[in-house]
Write a protein that holds these residues in place. Structure first.
Motif, PDB file in Angstrom:
ATOM      1  N   HIS A  34       0.832  -1.195   0.000  1.00 53.53           N
ATOM      2  CA  HIS A  34       0.000   0.000   0.000  1.00 53.53           C
ATOM      3  C   HIS A  34       0.872   1.252   0.000  1.00 53.53           C
ATOM      4  CE1 HIS A  34      -3.472  -2.532   0.840  1.00 53.53           C
ATOM      5  NE2 HIS A  34      -4.174  -1.495   0.420  1.00 53.53           N
TER       6      HIS A  34
ATOM      7  N   GLU B 251       0.888   3.694   1.922  1.00 58.04           N
ATOM      8  CA  GLU B 251       1.312   4.108   3.259  1.00 58.04           C
ATOM      9  C   GLU B 251       2.090   3.001   3.971  1.00 58.04           C
ATOM     10  OE1 GLU B 251      -2.471   1.934   4.285  1.00 58.04           O
ATOM     11  OE2 GLU B 251      -1.569   2.985   2.602  1.00 58.04           O
TER      12      GLU B 251
ATOM     13  N   THR C 140      -6.827   5.869  -4.609  1.00 63.03           N
ATOM     14  CA  THR C 140      -7.978   5.156  -4.049  1.00 63.03           C
ATOM     15  C   THR C 140      -7.976   3.696  -4.489  1.00 63.03           C
ATOM     16  OG1 THR C 140      -9.268   7.201  -4.089  1.00 63.03           O
ATOM     17  CG2 THR C 140     -10.486   5.154  -3.836  1.00 63.03           C
TER      18      THR C 140
ATOM     19  N   LEU D 138      -5.151   1.888  -2.637  1.00 64.64           N
ATOM     20  CA  LEU D 138      -5.511   1.634  -1.248  1.00 64.64           C
ATOM     21  C   LEU D 138      -6.477   0.459  -1.122  1.00 64.64           C
ATOM     22  CD1 LEU D 138      -5.999   5.296  -0.007  1.00 64.64           C
ATOM     23  CD2 LEU D 138      -4.391   3.658   0.974  1.00 64.64           C
TER      24      LEU D 138
ATOM     25  N   THR E  87     -10.418   9.658  -1.431  1.00 65.76           N
ATOM     26  CA  THR E  87      -9.150   8.996  -1.093  1.00 65.76           C
ATOM     27  C   THR E  87      -8.857   9.106   0.397  1.00 65.76           C
ATOM     28  OG1 THR E  87      -8.281   9.556  -3.291  1.00 65.76           O
ATOM     29  CG2 THR E  87      -6.688   8.896  -1.618  1.00 65.76           C
TER      30      THR E  87
ATOM     31  N   CYS F  98      -8.716   6.048   3.162  1.00 67.45           N
ATOM     32  CA  CYS F  98      -7.567   5.822   4.044  1.00 67.45           C
ATOM     33  C   CYS F  98      -7.988   5.890   5.512  1.00 67.45           C
ATOM     34  CB  CYS F  98      -6.488   6.858   3.757  1.00 67.45           C
ATOM     35  SG  CYS F  98      -4.879   6.461   4.472  1.00 67.45           S
TER      36      CYS F  98
ATOM     37  N   ARG G  97      -9.592   2.685   6.845  1.00 70.11           N
ATOM     38  CA  ARG G  97      -8.778   1.467   6.845  1.00 70.11           C
ATOM     39  C   ARG G  97      -8.364   1.097   8.260  1.00 70.11           C
ATOM     40  NH1 ARG G  97      -6.215  -0.508   2.908  1.00 70.11           N
ATOM     41  NH2 ARG G  97      -4.243  -0.660   4.011  1.00 70.11           N
TER      42      ARG G  97
ATOM     43  N   LEU H 245      -4.567   2.040  11.430  1.00 72.78           N
ATOM     44  CA  LEU H 245      -4.015   3.390  11.400  1.00 72.78           C
ATOM     45  C   LEU H 245      -3.686   3.828  12.826  1.00 72.78           C
ATOM     46  CD1 LEU H 245      -6.184   5.469   8.896  1.00 72.78           C
ATOM     47  CD2 LEU H 245      -3.956   4.426   8.505  1.00 72.78           C
TER      48      LEU H 245
ATOM     49  N   GLN I  41      -2.005   9.186  12.420  1.00 72.70           N
ATOM     50  CA  GLN I  41      -2.443   9.043  11.030  1.00 72.70           C
ATOM     51  C   GLN I  41      -3.933   9.335  10.884  1.00 72.70           C
ATOM     52  OE1 GLN I  41      -1.169   5.048  10.310  1.00 72.70           O
ATOM     53  NE2 GLN I  41       0.901   5.631   9.688  1.00 72.70           N
TER      54      GLN I  41
ATOM     55  N   MET J  93      -5.614  12.223   8.544  1.00 68.30           N
ATOM     56  CA  MET J  93      -6.669  11.936   7.580  1.00 68.30           C
ATOM     57  C   MET J  93      -7.903  12.807   7.805  1.00 68.30           C
ATOM     58  SD  MET J  93      -5.644   9.855   5.344  1.00 68.30           S
ATOM     59  CE  MET J  93      -3.964  10.451   5.515  1.00 68.30           C
TER      60      MET J  93
ATOM     61  N   ASP K 203     -13.746   0.555   4.372  1.00 77.27           N
ATOM     62  CA  ASP K 203     -13.346   1.379   3.226  1.00 77.27           C
ATOM     63  C   ASP K 203     -13.898   0.806   1.927  1.00 77.27           C
ATOM     64  OD1 ASP K 203     -11.666  -0.823   3.566  1.00 77.27           O
ATOM     65  OD2 ASP K 203      -9.963   0.148   2.582  1.00 77.27           O
TER      66      ASP K 203
END
Length: 735
Positions: A33, A35, A180, A183, A228, A232, A235, A238, A242, A246, A467
């Motif tokens: 991914h 990230e 997107t 991810l 996007t 994220c 998800r 995280l 993070q 976001m 997501d």
């Protein structure tokens, strides 16, 4: 009117599908991914793989940007035509928006330019309006200030700075869609396929090359970035930091989206309904739901402040809905308890209560604010679904335009031709079935200890990631919107590329297929996930690369001599403060090219302006010269421009021509053979735009022809002489 002419020149015991699905989605969460490095994987392989993915995204974005700019140049020969021709190429409302960028640059200073926009008396005659409040033109203001401050004036013309910025946003759009897909699927090949599909389907994904200034071309890239950021944010795994990042990204992108498009409230309403649906079937936590709602509210209220407390935002349905949803959710703590049937009943009752409170709050807000700016949109919706009268002039203007009709079937044919439609439909059907099953599972009562309940919650979040659920409902809801109104397809088709690429490069479709064939293994699954998208990319390259090269080799040039002649005449032969009346589309061009004052314009989100437009359009109705003269003088018009393309219109069918809409609104029988409603009556007067050209005394006493060519006729509106008291009630001799 405007035309383009050719320019010269070994397998063990199989696990059940649910377990395999859960395992594959879990792997997907941590595999390649963008990230990935943020999670602490600093291996050379991860760094190189992620760097390649980011590089490809930027490359595809730049490719799309250059492609659109080249098409624009090749269609118009933009670099070679005169300034007035460049400005005429900004069609309809695009010209109006660009005129404010031009106006800001021509102002002596930034402060004076802003003051002129806040106290504008050129856009609507006899009225002073705040353009920053009424219209979404902060992007023009920002660009004009940036152009003034940057040392680029000597080698980059303002118009190029403007159009290159818009084309650059297309690069941002493609990168957002790419991320997107990456991810969701765990493979940047999905992002690559998304970008390629977006470019190949440009007829259905964007119209930026010929409607540069249109508000959606500014706002949709920010909407894609917001999706996007939401993807994220939803998800798993995280960190707290993070998540905060976001949330801020969601707020900034939502704010930019709302600031650049006046229809933001309707798009966000659909998004709020998606969040509400996911909340109702337990795909989101309470914190996530509240955060997403508050991000929307914060973005809208920030724009409300910047737009000088624009009442249209406070009176929006989306704000009323969010307030109602959060309020009722707070007081219904037992909503998610009980058996499946009990929960379904509670959910239906809860939804009905939320909708009732939404409409109540919205009604009261509009009454308190005396808001009628957006009522034409609701009239259009009522008329479109046969819920109200169809003779309303404003609603009919929208209903008769192809862009506001249902999505034509040839759109699906084009999407199928690029291999986009088939994987999209398969992915949609598969994910919809899995989502429905997961939703029912979530709504069943959970027994056992607190630890078992917690484990069940965590399990189902892995089994169907939130997501993925959000993006599935996003494409479903906006797809329905696109099918009902063709203009909204540009919101759907870009995200459609993401979902199709996720289906091809993700795990769900292939897991189901390989299980069905009894040959599922991790090695085979990985092989298929990479081989199939590469094969599709190769096939698309082989099929469409020659067509793209052929398209880029087609050279045309802008050709509209009649409009150029009209604009030149207005600029040189009329006073600078002269007021012009005419069609909304033409007047936007007149303001941009000549700077003259207008009676009306295409930005239709104001009740008084809509009424004035309907009145000015009486020049194409069956009205007496005295009535038309009184209407034009009341609007302050010095000149009126009549267009043959409207007066003798053939583009629309009978009943949808502008003159027909006016006849229906006035209660008159329409022109030509065909049926008429029994309550319509013949008009006692001939059609004004036709009869004025006969130069009879009744018309020449009130109007003087000052310009004409094959397309346009311009008349000066005379000021009526004051009559004596004795003859004030009788017509004058010249009439």
């Amino acid at each position: 009117m405007t035309a383009l002419r050719q320019r010269k020149g070994s397998r063990g015991k199989e696990p059940p599908l649910g377990a395999e699905f859960q395992s594959q989605q879990s792997n997907c969460c941590t595999n390649h991914h963008p990230e990935k490095i943020l999670h602490g994987d600093w291996s050379w392989g991860a760094i190189i793989w992620t760097s390649v993915g980011w590089s490809v995204s930027v490359g595809l974005g730049l490719l799309c940007c250059i492609y659109m700019a080249t098409l624009h140049e090749n269609d118009l020969w933009f670099s070679n035509i005169k300034e007035v021709e460049r400005e005429i190429s900004f069609r309809t409302e695009c010209g109006l928006y660009y005129s404010y960028f031009k106006q800001m640059l021509q102002a002596p200073s930034i402060q004076e330019g802003l003051s002129d926009l806040i106290h504008d008396n050129l856009t609507e005659s006899r009225r002073t309006i705040n353009l920053l409040q009424r219209m979404n033109i902060y992007q023009e203001v920002f660009l004009s200030v940036l152009y003034r401050l940057l040392p680029i004036q000597s080698y980059l013309e303002p118009v190029y700075f403007y159009i290159y910025t818009v084309f650059s946003l297309q690069a941002v759009y493609v990168i957002a869609l790419y991320l997107t897909a990456w991810l969701l699927s765990g493979s940047w090949l999905a992002g690559t396929l998304t970008g390629i599909w977006y470019i190949l389907n440009r007829v259905d994904t964007t119209r930026v090359e010929f409607t540069i200034s249109l508000r959606e071309n500014w706002s949709l890239p920010f909407l894609a970035l917001q999706v996007t950021a939401i993807t994220c944010y939803l998800r798993p795994q995280l960190t707290t930091l993070q998540q905060k990042v976001m949330v801020w990204l969601m707020y900034v992108t939502t704010f930019c989206f709302c600031l650049t498009w006046q229809f933001n409230q309707f798009i966000l309403l659909v998004q709020a309904l998606i969040i509400y649906t996911l909340d109702g079937v337990d795909f989101l936590t309470t914190t996530q739901v509240t955060t997403l709602y508050l991000v929307q509210v914060s973005g809208l209220l920030s724009v409300w402040l910047l737009q000088f407390c624009n009442s249209m935002i406070l009176g929006s349905l989306v704000l009323s809905f969010i307030v109602a949803a959060l309020f009722i959710r707070h007081f219904q703590s037992g909503l998610k308890t009980g058996s499946l049937l009990v929960r379904l009943g509670k959910l239906l009752l809860h939804s009905a209560t939320v909708l009732l409170l939404t409409f109540t709050i919205n009604y009261l807000a509009k009454k308190a604010l005396q808001l009628r700016s957006d009522e034409h949109i609701f009239k259009f919706i009522k008329s479109k679904f046969a819920l109200g009268p169809t003779r309303d002039f404003d609603a009919s203007l929208y209903l008769c335009e192809e862009a506001f009709g249902v999505l034509p079937l040839d759109t699906l044919e084009r999407l199928a031709g690029t291999l986009l439609l088939y994987p999209y439909i398969l992915t949609l059907l598969l994910l919809s079935g899995l989502l429905a099953g997961a939703a029912l599972q979530n709504m069943r009562p959970k027994g056992g200890s607190a630890e078992e309940k917690k484990g069940a919650v965590e399990g189902r979040l892995v089994a169907f990631r939130p997501d993925v659920a959000y993006n599935l409902l996003h494409t479903l809801f906006y797809g329905l919107l696109a099918f009902s109104t063709m203009r909204m397809k540009y919101i759907w088709t870009g995200h459609m590329c993401v979902v199709a690429a996720y289906g091809v490069c993700g795990t769900e479709l292939w897991t189901l297929l390989l299980n069905t064939l009894h040959c599922n293994s991790k090695v085979l699954l990985r092989l298929v996930r990479y081989a199939v998208p590469l094969a599709m990319i190769g096939c698309l390259y082989y099929k469409f690369w020659p067509k793209l090269m052929e398209e880029l080799s087609e050279l045309r040039e802008f050709y509209d001599p009649d409009t150029v002649e009209l604009m030149t005449w207005i600029s040189t032969k009329t006073p600078k403060q002269a007021v012009f009346a005419g069609s909304m589309q033409l007047l936007a061009g007149i303001k941009l090219c000549t700077g003259r004052v207008l009676t009306n314009h295409p930005h239709y989100e104001d009740k008084d302006l809509r009424e004035r437009t309907r009145q000015v359009y009486q020049v194409y109705a069956r009205r007496s010269p005295e009535e038309v003269h009184a209407i034009l003088r009341a609007a302050g018009a010095d000149y009126v421009v009549l267009e043959n393309s409207i007066c003798y219109e053939r583009r629309h069918r009978r009943g949808c021509r502008l003159r027909d809409l006016l006849d229906l609104a006035n209660g008159h029988i329409m022109d030509g053979p065909g049926e008429n409603d029994p309550d319509l009556v013949p008009s006692p007067h001939p059609r004004f735009c036709e009869t004025i050209k006969t130069d009879t005394a009744a018309y020449t006493s009130l109007f003087t022809r000052t310009f004409q060519n094959k397309t346009f006729h311009v008349y000066r509106v005379k000021k009526k002489r004051k009559k004596s008291a004795k003859s004030s009630s009788e017509p004058s001799a010249t009439q």
